[in-house]
Scaffold this active site. Structure first.
Site, PDB file in Angstrom:
ATOM      1  N   ARG A 179      -0.596   3.061 -12.418  1.00 46.42           N
ATOM      2  CA  ARG A 179      -0.415   1.625 -12.149  1.00 46.42           C
ATOM      3  C   ARG A 179      -0.771   0.753 -13.357  1.00 46.42           C
ATOM      4  O   ARG A 179      -1.349  -0.333 -13.215  1.00 46.42           O
ATOM      5  CB  ARG A 179      -1.260   1.177 -10.934  1.00 46.42           C
ATOM      6  CG  ARG A 179      -0.919   1.887  -9.649  1.00 46.42           C
ATOM      7  CD  ARG A 179       0.486   1.595  -9.138  1.00 46.42           C
ATOM      8  NE  ARG A 179       0.804   2.466  -8.029  1.00 46.42           N
ATOM      9  CZ  ARG A 179       1.432   3.648  -8.146  1.00 46.42           C
ATOM     10  NH1 ARG A 179       1.846   4.073  -9.334  1.00 46.42           N
ATOM     11  NH2 ARG A 179       1.672   4.379  -7.098  1.00 46.42           N
ATOM     12  N   SER A 227      -1.034  -2.090  -1.794  1.00 45.21           N
ATOM     13  CA  SER A 227      -2.352  -1.492  -2.061  1.00 45.21           C
ATOM     14  C   SER A 227      -3.199  -2.472  -2.863  1.00 45.21           C
ATOM     15  O   SER A 227      -2.786  -2.903  -3.941  1.00 45.21           O
ATOM     16  CB  SER A 227      -2.199  -0.195  -2.855  1.00 45.21           C
ATOM     17  OG  SER A 227      -1.582   0.762  -2.044  1.00 45.21           O
ATOM     18  N   GLU A 297      -5.982  -3.312  -7.908  1.00 44.23           N
ATOM     19  CA  GLU A 297      -4.613  -3.013  -8.358  1.00 44.23           C
ATOM     20  C   GLU A 297      -3.814  -4.328  -8.363  1.00 44.23           C
ATOM     21  O   GLU A 297      -3.014  -4.586  -9.262  1.00 44.23           O
ATOM     22  CB  GLU A 297      -3.948  -1.990  -7.416  1.00 44.23           C
ATOM     23  CG  GLU A 297      -2.506  -1.696  -7.785  1.00 44.23           C
ATOM     24  CD  GLU A 297      -1.902  -0.556  -6.975  1.00 44.23           C
ATOM     25  OE1 GLU A 297      -2.632   0.412  -6.630  1.00 44.23           O
ATOM     26  OE2 GLU A 297      -0.694  -0.625  -6.687  1.00 44.23           O
TER      27      GLU A 297
END
Ligand code: FAD
Length: 307
Positions: A179, A227, A297
């Site tokens: 990510r 997320s 994130e």
């Protein structure tokens, strides 16, 4: 709150601008959470040359922020100072070729790229169908799902840096990790070339349908940012959050999803501060319970509302 209007001054400095530039535009409607204050100036460049012209001529002290579909974003309640860029029509091209390559503008939604590849019988891109962002966001976040990641399929990306230079990045230049992409934050990606492999259109369609079903059963799909935290090494974020007793936890109208506890949701009237405070509360409880420090994130941009 409203920022001082810098648009007239910017328009003077950018006489050849072709795109739209608007003062104090609310950003919440451009995000999945539906929260946040305005952009001091919102720019929708006409195409890549227009974008390069703006970045090359904008005074250095004006901060620039790019947003995609806002599916991984909390815009804080005080809004975002400087120029916020949202790519539109001029970045929406998509094409496939006989070598199983897909070339796409970065404003294109990931699902549209997955569909174009499926129609052309190009396998390997179906995972994109489950990620609700744009290709620009997928490049910046190394978006991935169900065993596939952007880094697995990218040949090269093009972008414009803060000085207005057009630059090309190979897969290695992108410095992808989980990510994350290491290209300087000031680069705004404009196009991407992906490599798939020959596949059967019906089989790819079935794979995309299976992804859709799994997502619908396991994730909220409304007023969320996906997320919230990265999975800590060797662990699932949702599990450590659950073990810390955070499932269903609320701050104002922000709640840790009962369905998937690494997702935060806006029940209707949450502010960005409610959502961010909830996230920080989860981080503190997880740290106290297991010693694990969760890393956001979701990207948080802008300033908190003045008290
Ligand atoms: C319901 C739901 C499910 C999700 N599932 C997944 C999943 O399975 N896997 C996954 O990886 N993610 C998932 N996400 C998160 C999100 O969809 C991805 O991170 C996506 O790649 C973000 O794209 P975006 O266009 O929405 O970017 P935004 O949220 O608008 O921005 C995210 C970051 O990308 C940057 N950015 C956007 N466009 C550009 C550009 N053109 N050039 C440079 N930087 C840019 C922004 O500045 C920001 O830092 C999910 C989100 C939701 C809401």
């Amino acid at each position: 709150m409203a920022f001082p209007d810098i648009v007239p001054e910017l328009k003077k400095r950018l006489p050849n601008l072709r795109g739209r530039l608007l003062a104090n535009q609310p950003l919440g409607e451009f995000t999945w959470f539906r929260v946040g204050g305005p952009a001091q100036a919102l720019l929708m460049p006409e195409d890549e040359n227009d974008l390069a012209y703006v970045l090359g001529n904008l005074p250095n002290d004006i901060p620039v922020t790019v947003i995609g579909a806002g599916s991984n974003l909390i815009v804080r309640d005080g809004g975002v100072a400087g120029v916020v860029i949202r790519l539109g029509r001029g970045f929406n091209g998509i094409g496939t070729d006989e070598k199983q390559r897909v070339t796409t503008g970065t404003a294109v939604l990931d699902v549209m790229v997955a569909r174009a590849a499926q129609k052309a019988g190009i396998a390997g891109l179906a995972f994109l169908s489950g990620i609700p962002g744009t290709i620009g966001g997928a490049l910046r976040m190394n978006g991935g799902a169900y065993g596939g990641e952007t880094k697995d399929i990218l040949v090269e990306a093009r972008g414009v840096d803060r000085a207005g230079n057009m630059r090309t990045f190979s897969n290695a230049d992108m410095g992808f990790s989980y990510r994350h992409c290491s290209v300087a934050d000031d680069v705004i990606f404009t196009t991407a070339v992906f490599q798939g492999k020959a596949g059967d259109a019906d089989a790819i369609a079935a794979e995309m349908e299976a992804i859709k079903q799994k997502r619908e059963a396991s994730q909220p799909r409304n007023r969320t940012g996906g997320s919230t935290f990265k999975n800590p090494p060797g662990k699932n974020a949702w599990k450590v959050i659950d073990e810390a007793g955070c499932r269903g936890l609320k701050v104002g109208d922000a709640q840790v999803s009962e369905l998937h506890c690494n997702f935060l949701i806006n029940l209707g009237k949450a502010s960005a501060a409610d959502i961010e405070t909830l996230g920080e509360t989860v981080r503190a409880r997880v740290k106290a319970n297991s010693g694990i420090e969760l890393e956001w994130e979701i990207k948080r941009i802008g300033i908190e509302r003045a008290l």
